[in-house]
Design a protein around this motif. Structure first.
Motif, short mmCIF file in Angstrom:
data_model
loop_
_atom_site.label_atom_id
_atom_site.label_comp_id
_atom_site.label_asym_id
_atom_site.label_seq_id
_atom_site.Cartn_x
_atom_site.Cartn_y
_atom_site.Cartn_z
N MET A 353 37.06 29.55 15.36
CA MET A 353 36.94 30.83 14.67
C MET A 353 37.91 30.90 13.48
N ARG A 354 39.08 30.35 13.63
CA ARG A 354 40.04 30.35 12.51
C ARG A 354 39.50 29.52 11.34
N ALA A 355 38.83 28.42 11.67
CA ALA A 355 38.25 27.59 10.61
C ALA A 355 37.16 28.34 9.85
N LEU A 356 36.47 29.25 10.52
CA LEU A 356 35.42 30.04 9.88
C LEU A 356 35.97 31.22 9.09
N ALA A 357 37.19 31.61 9.39
CA ALA A 357 37.73 32.86 8.85
C ALA A 357 38.51 32.67 7.56
N THR A 358 38.25 31.60 6.83
CA THR A 358 38.99 31.38 5.58
C THR A 358 38.56 32.34 4.49
N ASP A 359 37.27 32.67 4.44
CA ASP A 359 36.75 33.55 3.38
C ASP A 359 36.29 34.89 3.89
N ARG A 360 36.16 35.06 5.19
CA ARG A 360 35.65 36.29 5.78
C ARG A 360 36.54 36.71 6.94
N ALA A 361 36.46 37.99 7.28
CA ALA A 361 37.22 38.48 8.43
C ALA A 361 36.40 38.30 9.70
N ILE A 362 37.03 37.79 10.72
CA ILE A 362 36.40 37.62 12.02
C ILE A 362 37.23 38.37 13.05
N GLY A 363 36.55 39.21 13.83
CA GLY A 363 37.24 39.99 14.85
C GLY A 363 37.21 39.31 16.20
N TRP A 364 38.27 39.51 16.99
CA TRP A 364 38.42 38.88 18.31
C TRP A 364 38.83 39.97 19.30
N SER A 365 38.05 40.15 20.33
CA SER A 365 38.28 41.25 21.28
C SER A 365 39.47 40.96 22.19
N ASP A 366 39.85 41.99 22.96
CA ASP A 366 40.79 41.76 24.06
C ASP A 366 40.14 40.87 25.11
N PRO A 367 40.92 40.21 25.97
CA PRO A 367 40.33 39.34 27.00
C PRO A 367 39.35 40.08 27.90
N ILE A 368 38.29 39.38 28.29
CA ILE A 368 37.25 39.93 29.17
C ILE A 368 37.39 39.25 30.52
N ARG A 369 37.81 40.01 31.50
CA ARG A 369 37.94 39.45 32.84
C ARG A 369 36.80 39.87 33.74
N SER A 370 36.09 40.91 33.35
CA SER A 370 34.88 41.33 34.05
C SER A 370 33.79 41.54 33.01
N LEU A 371 32.61 41.00 33.24
CA LEU A 371 31.54 41.08 32.26
C LEU A 371 31.02 42.49 32.06
N SER A 372 31.39 43.40 32.91
CA SER A 372 31.01 44.80 32.69
C SER A 372 31.71 45.37 31.45
N ARG A 373 32.75 44.66 30.96
CA ARG A 373 33.49 45.13 29.79
C ARG A 373 32.91 44.62 28.48
N ILE A 374 31.81 43.88 28.53
CA ILE A 374 31.22 43.28 27.34
C ILE A 374 30.90 44.32 26.26
#
Length: 511
Positions: A353-374
């Motif tokens: 993701m960092r390699a992709l984020a050179t020209d654009r902003a990429i968001g990264w969520s908080d950790p998902i420990r239960s898939l109900s939080r998707i």
């Protein structure tokens, strides 16, 4: 067993004599091939006797030495030159190089046609045809297993290696992967093949690429499939030449196996995307989804994360390729101008993701420990992606007002419900365009004339619409504090996916 150079010289009707390279007389000749190129090795696989009238032999001493060195690296059995034709004088340095590298150099009489030499070699090799046929039958038995899907990658490669008595490596130069089975290849193999391929102009790659720096007798053949994929062959018995006919059969079987894998990969991508879409839309039991991710899609145990990647940053195929190149399991869907990617919360995934984020902003969520939080994680990732113009941004860094966002996720949802929802409801009930008008007004930095021009409406109509927005929201567009609140509410609605009037058609699974 075919004829050797020594045995060829002993045929009196061929009127052939040795002028250099006596140490290579016991080399076996697999085929006699006429070639007038300065580099005949690009079409040969090793073991051949090159026959020439001399057109391709360089005139200068250095060129002649390099010519012999190329024949030696390609493990050709020898060089036959027709006397009295077009060959230049052979330099002492060339003959000394042939002696040193044990490359036999023969001179054939002017009145002996090359076809006579070819027939002698072909007749001597008749006994090898049965062996070639036997190996070809074995290769196509492997092809049958590929078609029926009953052979695993490791078994497929093992069978082909036993048939050829050679080590086989299938390299994808784009992914930097070994494909049978999927693995990160030994660096020297990847470097050697890339260097060898880069020596040739685009579209002029030879049938056989010599890899002498990798190992004696090592060669690479293009695999007839998508991408830049090569079959690397390293013989176990380095005294024998390659049978290019048999190797082409092997390359065809490898291509068939790779196409089958590509079809299965596309199926897995789609199934993973469908699973993620159902989780985002809360249409799938999280426990069942967790089991499917582990069993069917190669995910590890949580924690996971959602990455929001703008569609303008990368194509879908590039995104899949980069993640697969690092062996990162993932699922992708397209929503509202973003690729939403479910992937492990790991250093490998972050690196991609960092390699992709050179020209654009990429968001990264908080950790998902239960898939109900998707569903919440999707909003977090999109929220984080809006904070800055480029770079990878974690939601944890923007939560609670950091980096210029004065809202928590919960506060943003409340603001949208209080400010944007009433205007949306009015538009839906009365068929008006209040929300698009407000959005355009904010985009034009509060310019009445520019907003009216962009909307192609009269200024008075715009005034009426914004007065109605003021009545519905209790906020004034001519007061700076209220205008900032309207802007923040509209931006929050966009991030939360609540601004339906600005949404592109909702995607689901990415094809």
């Amino acid at each position: 067993m075919g004829i050797t150079v020594r045995e060829l010289l002993e045929h009196p009707e061929l009127k052939t004599r040795l002028v250099a390279g006596a140490a290579g007389l016991d080399r076996v000749i697999t085929w006699a091939h006429v070639c007038e190129l300065e580099d005949p090795t690009v079409w040969l696989s090793g073991g051949e006797l090159v026959m020439t009238v001399g057109i391709g032999i360089p005139r200068d001493e250095a060129g002649q030495v390099a010519y012999i060195e190329r024949l030696a690296r390609a493990r050709l059995s020898g060089l036959m030159i027709c006397e009295g034709m077009r060959a230049p004088a052979l330099s002492d340095a060339m003959l000394e190089t042939a002696d040193r590298l044990a490359v036999p150099v023969l001179l054939a009489a002017y009145d002996v046609p090359f076809v006579a030499v070819s027939r002698v070699v072909a007749d001597a090799n008749l006994g090898d045809e049965h062996e070639r046929l036997r190996r070809t039958v074995q290769i196509y038995e492997v092809a049958r297993l590929v078609v029926h899907g009953t052979a695993e990658d490791a078994e497929l490669r093992g069978r082909l290696e036993r048939i050829l008595a050679a080590r086989l490596i299938v390299l994808d130069l784009v992914l930097g992967q070994e494909l049978l089975p999927v693995a990160v290849p030994e660096p020297e193999f990847l470097r050697a093949v890339r260097r060898a391929v880069e020596r040739y102009p685009e579209g002029q790659l030879p049938a056989v690429v010599q890899l002498p720096e990798l190992a004696s007798g090592a060669i690479a053949l293009p695999v007839p499939t998508r991408g830049r994929t090569f079959l690397v062959v390293v013989p176990k018995d380095r005294r024998r030449g390659h049978d290019i006919v048999v190797l082409r059969h092997v390359a065809t079987v490898v291509a068939l196996a790779l196409e089958r894998k590509a079809v299965e990969r596309e199926r897995q991508r789609r199934l993973a995307g469908e699973l993620l879409a159902q989780l985002v839309d809360q249409r799938l039991n999280p426990d069942l989804a967790h089991e499917l991710l582990l069993r069917e899609h190669g995910f590890p145990e949580p924690p996971y994360a959602i990455a929001a990647v703008p569609e303008l940053a990368v194509t879908l195929e590039e995104l899949h390729t980069m993640l697969e190149g690092q062996l990162v399991p993932h699922a992708v869907i397209r929503r509202d101008g973003y690729f939403l990617v479910l992937l492990p919360d790991s250093s490998d995934a972050l690196e991609v993701m960092r390699a992709l984020a050179t020209d654009r902003a990429i968001g990264w969520s908080d950790p998902i420990r239960s898939l109900s939080r998707i569903p919440v994680a999707v909003v977090e990732a999109r929220w984080a992606a809006h904070v800055q113009e480029r770079g990878l941004q974690r939601y944890a860094a923007v939560r609670g007002g950091a980096l210029g966002w004065p809202l928590s996720l919960e506060a943003a949802q409340e603001l949208v419900a209080r400010v944007v929802a009433p205007v949306q409801a009015y538009d839906a009930t009365h068929g008006t365009a209040l929300l698009p008008s407000l959005r355009t007004f904010l985009a034009c930095n509060g310019s009445w004339s520019e907003t009216a021009r962009r909307l192609s409406i009269h200024r008075q109509t715009l005034l009426y619409r914004l007065r109605r927005v003021e009545m519905l929201t209790g906020l004034r567009v001519d007061r700076l504090d209220d205008l900032a609140t309207l802007w923040l509410a509209m931006r929050a609605a966009q991030i939360l996916g609540a601004d339906a009037s600005n949404s592109a058609p909702q995607g689901s699974v990415v094809d």
